[in-house]
Design an enzyme around this catalytic site. Structure first.
Site, PDB file in Angstrom:
ATOM      1  N   ASN A   1      -4.359  -4.014  -7.583  1.00 14.22           N
ATOM      2  CA  ASN A   1      -4.888  -3.010  -8.510  1.00 14.22           C
ATOM      3  C   ASN A   1      -5.638  -1.956  -7.702  1.00 14.22           C
ATOM      4  O   ASN A   1      -6.102  -2.222  -6.599  1.00 14.22           O
ATOM      5  CB  ASN A   1      -5.866  -3.674  -9.491  1.00 14.22           C
ATOM      6  CG  ASN A   1      -6.396  -2.696 -10.528  1.00 14.22           C
ATOM      7  OD1 ASN A   1      -5.627  -1.884 -11.075  1.00 14.22           O
ATOM      8  ND2 ASN A   1      -7.683  -2.736 -10.809  1.00 14.22           N
TER       9      ASN A   1
ATOM     10  N   HIS B   1      -8.873   0.809  -8.188  1.00 15.60           N
ATOM     11  CA  HIS B   1     -10.004   1.090  -9.074  1.00 15.60           C
ATOM     12  C   HIS B   1     -10.786   2.276  -8.508  1.00 15.60           C
ATOM     13  O   HIS B   1     -11.053   2.317  -7.301  1.00 15.60           O
ATOM     14  CB  HIS B   1     -10.900  -0.146  -9.182  1.00 15.60           C
ATOM     15  CG  HIS B   1     -12.033   0.058 -10.125  1.00 15.60           C
ATOM     16  ND1 HIS B   1     -11.865   0.034 -11.500  1.00 15.60           N
ATOM     17  CD2 HIS B   1     -13.334   0.324  -9.907  1.00 15.60           C
ATOM     18  CE1 HIS B   1     -13.034   0.276 -12.082  1.00 15.60           C
ATOM     19  NE2 HIS B   1     -13.933   0.452 -11.135  1.00 15.60           N
TER      20      HIS B   1
ATOM     21  N   SER C   1     -10.923   1.772  -4.449  1.00 17.11           N
ATOM     22  CA  SER C   1     -10.675   0.466  -3.821  1.00 17.11           C
ATOM     23  C   SER C   1      -9.342  -0.089  -4.279  1.00 17.11           C
ATOM     24  O   SER C   1      -9.019  -0.041  -5.467  1.00 17.11           O
ATOM     25  CB  SER C   1     -11.744  -0.548  -4.272  1.00 17.11           C
ATOM     26  OG  SER C   1     -13.049  -0.047  -4.122  1.00 17.11           O
TER      27      SER C   1
ATOM     28  N   ASP D   1     -11.807  -6.439 -12.138  1.00 14.07           N
ATOM     29  CA  ASP D   1     -12.172  -5.566 -11.009  1.00 14.07           C
ATOM     30  C   ASP D   1     -12.932  -6.338  -9.921  1.00 14.07           C
ATOM     31  O   ASP D   1     -13.759  -5.764  -9.208  1.00 14.07           O
ATOM     32  CB  ASP D   1     -13.014  -4.365 -11.478  1.00 14.07           C
ATOM     33  CG  ASP D   1     -12.240  -3.454 -12.412  1.00 14.07           C
ATOM     34  OD1 ASP D   1     -11.008  -3.361 -12.263  1.00 14.07           O
ATOM     35  OD2 ASP D   1     -12.865  -2.834 -13.304  1.00 14.07           O
TER      36      ASP D   1
HETATM   37  C1  GRF Z   1      -6.612   5.872 -11.466  1.00 14.97           C
HETATM   38  O1  GRF Z   1      -7.829   6.550 -11.435  1.00 14.97           O
HETATM   39  C2  GRF Z   1      -6.812   4.442 -11.071  1.00 14.97           C
HETATM   40  O2  GRF Z   1      -7.840   4.261 -10.153  1.00 14.97           O
HETATM   41  C3  GRF Z   1      -7.154   3.781 -12.369  1.00 14.97           C
HETATM   42  O3  GRF Z   1      -6.341   4.439 -13.319  1.00 14.97           O
HETATM   43  C4  GRF Z   1      -6.061   5.757 -12.874  1.00 14.97           C
HETATM   44  C5  GRF Z   1      -4.586   5.962 -12.933  1.00 14.97           C
HETATM   45  O4  GRF Z   1      -4.204   7.289 -12.663  1.00 14.97           O
HETATM   46  N1  GRF Z   1      -6.904   2.362 -12.285  1.00 14.97           N
HETATM   47  P1  GRF Z   1      -2.664   7.695 -12.580  1.00 14.97           P
HETATM   48  O5  GRF Z   1      -2.003   7.302 -13.902  1.00 14.97           O
HETATM   49  O6  GRF Z   1      -2.070   6.946 -11.437  1.00 14.97           O
HETATM   50  O7  GRF Z   1      -2.669   9.163 -12.379  1.00 14.97           O
END
Ligand code: GRF
Length: 216
Positions: free
Chosen positions: A110, A112, A139, A148
């Site tokens: 994932n 974050h 991260s 998370d």
């Molecule tokens: C990103 O900010 C990521 O960190 C979070 O969700 C958002 C996804 O953005 N988990 P995108 O759809 O890849 O533009």
């Protein structure tokens, strides 16, 4: 040539991280291929990005299932049918059940938008400003049952500027996400990154608790 790592990407929205992964794999330098992109929302723009790249798309609407367990069971079925070696959460806005997380232990990543373990959950950019932090970032981590909370793989660190807003921070953090997520997927596909008993390992060595740090 060794068999490429089959990657399934889960999204709910714009899919800019998905795009970064497609671009990185598209260079031919990463021994991986994205076999499918799954979304719980039919209107996720990331699905269009995948279609344009000729990647199979699947929509599983969580509202059509009776509860989280049933939805996650359908997700597992859809992912496994595509032979995933690695499952990449890229803005997938659903909390996953313990059963799902255990099923993909060691092959579920994932990203974050904070320097975990700081600022788990939503509205991270706003919270960084409210807390008066000097640094922010993003991260990549292995997913465990703690939201998370799994072992960190890599973090990108950026300075917070006096005139930053949640929007300006979000924009600069996104740029970093698009660098570190493809990097982590590349390491995994190359067989260099794995989840060991004590945490994430790169090239057979334990990574520091905060993962590999990339500072700007
Ligand atoms: C990103 O900010 C990521 O960190 C979070 O969700 C958002 C996804 O953005 N988990 P995108 O759809 O890849 O533009």
């Amino acid at each position: 040539m060794a068999t490429p790592c089959n990657v399934v990407v889960l999204i709910s929205g714009g899919g800019s991280n998905l795009q970064a992964l497609m671009d990185s794999i598209g260079t031919g330098d990463v021994p991986a291929r994205i076999t499918a992109v799954l979304s719980n929302r039919a209107d996720a723009y990331g699905l269009r990005r995948a279609e344009q790249a000729g990647i199979e798309t699947v929509v599983l609407d969580h509202k059509a299932y009776e509860g989280r367990e049933a939805f996650d069971a359908a997700l597992i079925q859809a992912i496994d049918a595509r032979g995933a070696d690695l499952v990449v959460l890229a803005g997938f806005m659903r909390i996953l059940s313990a059963g799902f997380v255990r099923h993909y232990e060691g092959r579920l990543l994932n990203i974050h938008p904070s320097l975990l373990p700081k600022h788990k959950g939503l509205h991270t950019h706003q919270r960084v400003l409210e807390a008066g932090e000097a640094e922010h970032g993003c991260s990549v981590h292995f997913v465990t049952e703690e939201l998370d909370g799994g072992p960190l793989v890599v973090q990108a660190v950026i300075p917070v500027r006096p005139d930053d807003t949640p929007e300006s921070l979000a924009q600069r953090v996104h740029v970093q996400e698009h660098l570190i997520y493809p990097l982590a997927v590349r390491w995994f596909a190359e067989g260099r990154l794995r989840l060991g008993v004590a945490g994430a390992e790169l090239d057979g060595e334990p990574l520091p608790a905060s993962g590999r740090s990339i500072r700007h």
